[in-house]
Write an enzyme that holds these catalytic residues in place. Sequence first.
Site, PDB file in Angstrom:
ATOM      1  N   TYR A 183       5.502  -4.787   3.999  1.00 55.31           N
ATOM      2  CA  TYR A 183       4.502  -5.979   3.773  1.00 55.31           C
ATOM      3  C   TYR A 183       5.437  -7.217   3.663  1.00 55.31           C
ATOM      4  O   TYR A 183       6.708  -7.274   2.877  1.00 55.31           O
ATOM      5  CB  TYR A 183       4.155  -5.883   2.101  1.00 55.31           C
ATOM      6  CG  TYR A 183       3.007  -5.024   2.118  1.00 55.31           C
ATOM      7  CD1 TYR A 183       1.630  -5.442   1.771  1.00 55.31           C
ATOM      8  CD2 TYR A 183       2.712  -3.701   2.312  1.00 55.31           C
ATOM      9  CE1 TYR A 183       0.577  -4.730   1.727  1.00 55.31           C
ATOM     10  CE2 TYR A 183       1.904  -2.924   2.228  1.00 55.31           C
ATOM     11  CZ  TYR A 183       0.533  -3.706   1.944  1.00 55.31           C
ATOM     12  OH  TYR A 183      -0.485  -2.596   1.835  1.00 55.31           O
ATOM     13  N   HIS A 363     -12.617  -2.137   3.152  1.00 57.22           N
ATOM     14  CA  HIS A 363     -11.313  -1.646   3.433  1.00 57.22           C
ATOM     15  C   HIS A 363     -10.967  -0.362   2.839  1.00 57.22           C
ATOM     16  O   HIS A 363     -10.801  -0.135   1.664  1.00 57.22           O
ATOM     17  CB  HIS A 363     -10.282  -2.803   2.891  1.00 57.22           C
ATOM     18  CG  HIS A 363      -9.033  -2.498   3.280  1.00 57.22           C
ATOM     19  ND1 HIS A 363      -8.465  -2.749   4.781  1.00 57.22           N
ATOM     20  CD2 HIS A 363      -7.788  -2.309   2.608  1.00 57.22           C
ATOM     21  CE1 HIS A 363      -7.387  -2.336   4.626  1.00 57.22           C
ATOM     22  NE2 HIS A 363      -6.873  -2.106   3.577  1.00 57.22           N
ATOM     23  N   HIS A 365      -7.902   3.298   4.046  1.00 57.65           N
ATOM     24  CA  HIS A 365      -7.025   3.325   5.227  1.00 57.65           C
ATOM     25  C   HIS A 365      -7.295   4.604   5.796  1.00 57.65           C
ATOM     26  O   HIS A 365      -8.454   4.624   6.280  1.00 57.65           O
ATOM     27  CB  HIS A 365      -5.493   3.498   4.410  1.00 57.65           C
ATOM     28  CG  HIS A 365      -4.987   2.252   3.727  1.00 57.65           C
ATOM     29  ND1 HIS A 365      -3.857   2.355   3.051  1.00 57.65           N
ATOM     30  CD2 HIS A 365      -5.371   0.953   3.968  1.00 57.65           C
ATOM     31  CE1 HIS A 365      -3.621   1.254   2.596  1.00 57.65           C
ATOM     32  NE2 HIS A 365      -4.460   0.540   3.137  1.00 57.65           N
ATOM     33  N   MET A 438      -6.749   2.963  -0.183  1.00 57.92           N
ATOM     34  CA  MET A 438      -7.217   1.986  -0.817  1.00 57.92           C
ATOM     35  C   MET A 438      -8.973   2.162  -0.926  1.00 57.92           C
ATOM     36  O   MET A 438      -9.188   3.036   0.094  1.00 57.92           O
ATOM     37  CB  MET A 438      -6.932   0.504  -0.138  1.00 57.92           C
ATOM     38  CG  MET A 438      -5.556   0.211  -0.629  1.00 57.92           C
ATOM     39  SD  MET A 438      -5.159  -1.558   0.008  1.00 57.92           S
ATOM     40  CE  MET A 438      -3.446  -1.665  -0.527  1.00 57.92           C
TER      41      MET A 438
END
Length: 528
Positions: A183, A363, A365, A438
Amino acid sequence: MRPLLPFLCLFSVWTRGAGASDPYLPFMEYLDQNHLVCLKWGFDNLQGNITFKLTVNTTGWVGIGFSSDGGMTGADIVMGGVGPSGHYFTDYHATGEFMPVVDEQQSYTLLSLIESEGQTIMTFQRSIQTCDDNDYQISAQPIKMIYAYGLTDVISNHRARRGAKEVNLLNYEHITVPHNTYYHCKVMKFQNLDPKNPYHIYQFEPVIEHPDLVHHILLYRCPSFVKDPYDKPCYMGDIGDACFGVVAAWAVGGGVFELPENMGIPVGGADSNAFYRLEIHYNNLNNESGRTDSSGLRLHYTVQPRKYDVGILTTGVLPHSYLNYNIPPKAAQFHTYGVCNTTLFSQIVTHVPELQVFAVLLHTHLAGRKVRVGHYRNGEQIDFLAVNDKYNFELQQSVSLGNVKNIKQGDEIVVECTYDTSNRTNVTRMGLATTDEMCLAFLYYYPAIKIITCNSHPNTRYLSTNTSYYLIVMFSTSQYSYSTNPKGTVREMMETPTVTCHKTNAASRIYTSWIMNLAGLILSIAIM
C-alpha cells in the site's frame, strides 16, 4: 499528456481566469503571492516534450526562466508578448544581471500567444532534454523558476515585477513495487482552490499504468488535524492513517464512473485547506523485482454548482487484521456479515435526512464469490440495495442502481459476503493483503452528511452465536467522533430474487403496436 506519478488531478469543465485547469496541463503553480503569474505544465514522458502555459495579468511583455539559484546569471529564459505588429517570442540565456542574449539555437516552440481580458497568455513547448548548452536541462530535482513582466511591449527594466519560486516540474514519482501486497499513500492538498466557491467532482477516471499490479485506488478526505503532506508506505503509524472519508473509489476491472447530471462530490469552498490521502494498493503476485508504477486518478469537476452533494458511505466488515476473526480453509461457502444500524447516526449528527442511495461499489478479495447488501426496516428486510451472486475479483465496478433506494433513520444495512476457500490449506484473515479478505460495500448517496463509515465486526469476545456484532459509526469532524454498540444483530436475509421467463411472441406484439398506435409508441419513447 499525463504526468508520471501516483497522482490526483482536478480537471475543470468550466474555465475561469488564470486558475482554471486544462485537461493536458495538469500541474499548476502561482509563481507570485498575489496570483498574478500562473504557470501550468504537462509532459508525456521523460524523453519527450514538456508544454508550458504562462498567464500573466499584463498586456505588456512576459518572461519566464529556469535558474539554478533563482538569479539571472546562467538562466535559460523565454520572453514574448503581443505588440502592435503581432506577437513576438524568443529563446534567450542570461550572462549577468542585464539584458539576456538571444540563443543561436532556438529550442522553444511557440504554440499560441494571445492577449485576453487584460492578460497575456503564452503557450510553448520544448524537449525535456535538449542538446543546447545554453538551455537548462530539466530533471526530477526541484528547479528555481524566475519570472518578470512589463506593462508595455518594450522589453526593459521590470522593476519590482519579478520573482522566483522553486518548482518540481517533473512532479512525478515512480513507485517501486515490492513483492506481494503493498500500500502506497500520498497525502496532499488540492492546489489553488477558491475558498469562496465550492466545486463539484462529477467524474473520476482511473489512469492505470500496469493493470496487473494495481488492485485498488481510494481517495480519502482527511480530518483537519492532518496538516502535512507526505509520500510513503501506508499504515506505518502516520497521521494520515486517520483519513477515511471516501471521495473517489476504483478497483481492478473498473472504468470511468460519472455521477448523474444533478449531483457532485463537494470539494473546496470552506474545505479548501483540507488534505486528502491517495491510497494505491499494489499486488505483485509474481514477486517480480524492479517493477515500477505511476498510476492514479483523474478527477473531473465543475464550478457550476449542482443540486445535490454526494457522499460515499463505507459499510461492511471492519477491515483490520488485528481482529481475531478468520475464515477457515476448505470451506465451499463461508459467510461474513457487516452491520450498519443507522439509529447510531442520530447520536453524533443533529439532523439526519433520508439518504438516497443510487450507486454502489462491492469489494472482496480473491476468495469472494457473492456479495449481497440487505436493507431492513423495523426488523424486517424490505429490499436488497445490491446483489452480485457471481462476484468476479477481476471485474469490480461502481454501478448505478436501477432505481434510487431510500434509507430512513433507523434502517439497518447488512453486507453479506460469501467466500470459497476450498483450495486453501490455512485460515484466511480479514485484512489488507490480497490474500486476506475484505467485505465492503461503498454506497453512493445524497444528500451528503458527515457520516463516513458505518461498519462492524463480530464481537469475538462475547460471541456465542452468529448474531452478536460490534457496531462502529465514524463521523467526520475536525476530530473524528465515534458511536458504537456492542450488541448488533444480523437478521435473516431473504433469498436472492429470481426472474421467471414467460414465452410470448413479443416481436409480433410490438409490430402490431407499431402499426396501430404509432403516436402512442413515439410518445412512450419520448417520455422514457
